[in-house]
Design an enzyme around this catalytic site. Structure first.
Site, PDB file in Angstrom:
ATOM      1  N   SER A 264      -9.572   9.838  88.930  1.00 23.30           N
ATOM      2  CA  SER A 264      -9.981   9.228  87.663  1.00 23.30           C
ATOM      3  C   SER A 264     -10.756  10.231  86.819  1.00 23.30           C
ATOM      4  O   SER A 264     -11.150  11.302  87.290  1.00 23.30           O
ATOM      5  CB  SER A 264     -10.875   8.020  87.939  1.00 23.30           C
ATOM      6  OG  SER A 264     -12.122   8.482  88.444  1.00 23.30           O
ATOM      7  N   LYS A 265     -10.983   9.825  85.577  1.00 23.49           N
ATOM      8  CA  LYS A 265     -11.751  10.649  84.652  1.00 23.49           C
ATOM      9  C   LYS A 265     -13.150  10.914  85.239  1.00 23.49           C
ATOM     10  O   LYS A 265     -13.688  12.001  85.119  1.00 23.49           O
ATOM     11  CB  LYS A 265     -11.850   9.860  83.348  1.00 23.49           C
ATOM     12  CG  LYS A 265     -12.482  10.610  82.236  1.00 23.49           C
ATOM     13  CD  LYS A 265     -12.335   9.865  80.927  1.00 23.49           C
ATOM     14  CE  LYS A 265     -13.426  10.296  79.998  1.00 23.49           C
ATOM     15  NZ  LYS A 265     -14.001   9.254  79.206  1.00 23.49           N
ATOM     16  N   ARG A 266     -13.701   9.874  85.869  1.00 22.29           N
ATOM     17  CA  ARG A 266     -15.036  10.000  86.457  1.00 22.29           C
ATOM     18  C   ARG A 266     -15.077  11.076  87.552  1.00 22.29           C
ATOM     19  O   ARG A 266     -16.059  11.801  87.684  1.00 22.29           O
ATOM     20  CB  ARG A 266     -15.479   8.632  87.011  1.00 22.29           C
ATOM     21  CG  ARG A 266     -16.900   8.556  87.420  1.00 22.29           C
ATOM     22  CD  ARG A 266     -17.745   7.518  86.691  1.00 22.29           C
ATOM     23  NE  ARG A 266     -17.052   6.312  86.279  1.00 22.29           N
ATOM     24  CZ  ARG A 266     -16.907   5.230  87.050  1.00 22.29           C
ATOM     25  NH1 ARG A 266     -17.357   5.241  88.289  1.00 22.29           N
ATOM     26  NH2 ARG A 266     -16.339   4.162  86.578  1.00 22.29           N
ATOM     27  N   GLY A 268     -13.431  13.776  87.584  1.00 25.87           N
ATOM     28  CA  GLY A 268     -13.501  15.050  86.876  1.00 25.87           C
ATOM     29  C   GLY A 268     -14.924  15.312  86.412  1.00 25.87           C
ATOM     30  O   GLY A 268     -15.456  16.417  86.573  1.00 25.87           O
ATOM     31  N   GLU A 269     -15.561  14.293  85.859  1.00 29.95           N
ATOM     32  CA  GLU A 269     -16.935  14.454  85.367  1.00 29.95           C
ATOM     33  C   GLU A 269     -17.874  14.805  86.519  1.00 29.95           C
ATOM     34  O   GLU A 269     -18.717  15.690  86.409  1.00 29.95           O
ATOM     35  CB  GLU A 269     -17.404  13.167  84.673  1.00 29.95           C
ATOM     36  CG  GLU A 269     -16.767  12.981  83.307  1.00 29.95           C
ATOM     37  CD  GLU A 269     -16.810  11.533  82.811  1.00 29.95           C
ATOM     38  OE1 GLU A 269     -16.217  11.277  81.761  1.00 29.95           O
ATOM     39  OE2 GLU A 269     -17.410  10.662  83.493  1.00 29.95           O
TER      40      GLU A 269
END
Ligand code: GLU
Length: 508
Positions: A264-266, A268-269
């Protein structure tokens, strides 16, 4: 082109294209190219509440960056357009009507509040509400109501939806190129909404109708769409299109680097790596999500990494160009289980693909890095430098860090290195080295090497100690490529000047 093989990438423009979506596009592209078929981009923008400004352009730019430019699409046009579902809106109703007439679908008038009430009362009994054969007769729809009543409600503008009517307790047998035979009993499915009275189809209707109208031969998409497959197959049958039905391939999920679940995008963060091909600025919040392109990755590296997420060539080979992928790729070598995303691996791919670039290709990139740092130099001078710098970098933007000392003399000397490498007798030895270099002819890599080694051997000095100190004078630090290459590139005068300036500065 082989019009028998027509594949499509069908993203919804609800945000930036995730690298999982890019992998779906890549696998479609590879199948198209391998079979000299057609790669189509279709924008699925029927759900206008989820439309995000800029997402459509982003998708096209990301595909272009990776070299996956469609043969047919909103920008390219083609004989099966338009390629945006919002521009195809007028055609869907007729298909919904066809299903109503053949009894494969029905009108439903239940309001969101009524459905919510049903859900709650089911929950209170510890059950789950599903709009299906078990309950549909007791709800507000054209199966439970008199037809006159239905007509009146429609005539008076009561909002409705058109739902698919699944037969109860039937087995739907489906073939998937990745998963093999998949069997689902209709009693586990709900009567999905196909069309709404605002004139818009839902994803399912628009997707199946368009795949048919665009003569799609293979539907290759992410595993998250597998639960929709029974409905899609049922729709093909209901329309009488079963003999025209595309082959389906559902690609395995891309998993988080560690732990369970989908990348998920999270993730990556949290992990400090991009999950998007290009940088994305959210049009509402202004939040910026990093992209592989902006971080200096080559599209070749992204493509290579994505290809191996789910596809296994069956050999030890890991490095593939797009052309090699086209040659080797086969859907039957796509596995069923999810593949773990490894952010470290793309770094390795980037380094490798950088090495595969021909030196000439790197010169323009090198020139722009140099210009940005105020260095003007002829291409011909760079030719000898590229093979020296290339192996030392993972990214183009590292070129300056790895090469500035070819163009500028150091303005400081790493104190740690001075402490370790600069002994009492070093200045004297460096003076003698400078003296020897004054007479070294010609001033090429090979002959400089010979001159330096001859001096060291004749004086019985330690090779390491001399070269380390010499490097400190030329670069200011314990880094950089081969010293003889560096010296030859700088030329005699510059080498001697740097040595003199360094000896003076360090001894101050
Ligand atoms: N619009 C769907 C998506 O956003 C397409 C799924 C499919 O390929 O059928 O992924």
């Amino acid at each position: 082109m082989n019009q028998n093989i027509r594949v499509r990438f069908a993203p919804s423009p609800t945000g930036p294209l995730h690298i999982g979506g890019l992998r779906t596009a890549l696998f479609n592209y590879l199948i198209a190219r391998k079979n000299r078929g057609v790669f189509i981009l279709r924008i699925e923008d029927t759900d206008q509440t989820r439309y995000v400004e800029g997402a459509e352009d982003y998708i096209m730019e990301a595909l272009d960056w990776c070299g996956l430019t469609p043969d047919e699409g909103p920008r390219q046009g083609g004989g099966f357009g338009p390629y945006k579902q919002s521009e195809r809106k007028s055609q869907y109703k007729r298909y919904a009507m066809q299903l109503l007439e053949s009894d494969f679908a029905y009108y439903a008038f239940d309001t969101p509040e009524e459905l919510d009430g049903m859900r709650k009362s089911f929950e209170a009994r510890g059950e789950t509400f599903v709009y299906d054969a078990r309950v549909r007769e007791s709800l507000k729809n054209s199966l439970s109501m008199q037809s006159i009543e239905v007509e009146e409600m429609i005539a008076s503008g009561t909002p409705y939806v058109i739902r698919f009517r699944f037969e109860s307790n039937q087995e739907i047998v489906m073939q998937d190129l990745v998963r093999g035979e998949v069997v689902v009993n209709t009693s586990t499915l709900d009567d999905k909404i196909l069309f709404k009275s605002d004139g818009m189809p839902t994803y399912h209707l628009a997707n199946v109708v368009d795949d048919n109208l665009m003569a799609i031969s293979h539907v290759i998409r992410g595993e998250e769409w597998l639960p929709s497959l029974p409905l899609h197959v049922a729709l093909y049958r209901a329309f009488g299109w079963e003999h025209l039905m595309p082959k389906f391939a559902h690609l395995p999920l891309i998993l988080k680097p560690t732990g369970k679940g989908k990348l998920s995008k999270r993730d990556g963060e949290k992990g400090g790596f991009p999950v998007f091909p290009l940088e994305w600025k959210d049009p509402v919040s202004g939040e910026i999500s990093p992209g592989y392109r902006e971080e200096g990755y080559l599209p070749e590296a992204c493509i290579n990494m994505l290809a191996l997420l789910g596809w296994n060539p069956g050999t030890e080979q890991e490095l593939f160009s797009l052309d090699e992928l086209i040659k080797e790729f086969q859907l039957k070598k796509v596995g069923r289980s999810g593949s773990r995303f490894d952010p470290e691996k793309i770094l390795w791919f980037n380094h490798q693909h950088m090495q595969l670039m021909v030196d000439d290709e790197l010169i323009p990139a090198f020139q722009s890095v140099l210009k940005a740092n105020g260095v003007n130099i002829d291409d011909s001078r760079l030719e000898s430098l590229v093979p020296i710098i290339k192996p030392r970098i993972d990214f183009l933007h590292e070129m300056w860090e790895e090469s500035w000392f070819f163009f500028q003399s150091p303005d400081n000397y790493d104190p740690g290195v001075v402490k370790k490498r600069w002994k009492e007798d070093t200045p004297e030895k460096m003076e003698q080295l400078a003296e020897a270099l004054e007479h070294c002819e010609p001033f090429t890599t090979e002959s400089v090497e010979a001159c330096v080694k001859e001096l060291i051997t004749s004086k019985e000095w330690g090779m390491g100690a001399i070269l380390n100190a010499w490097r400190l004078l030329l670069v200011g630090a314990a880094k950089g490529p081969g010293l003889f290459d560096l010296a030859a590139f700088l030329g005699r005068d510059e080498v001697i000047n740097r040595m003199k300036a360094g000896i003076k500065e360090i001894n101050r």
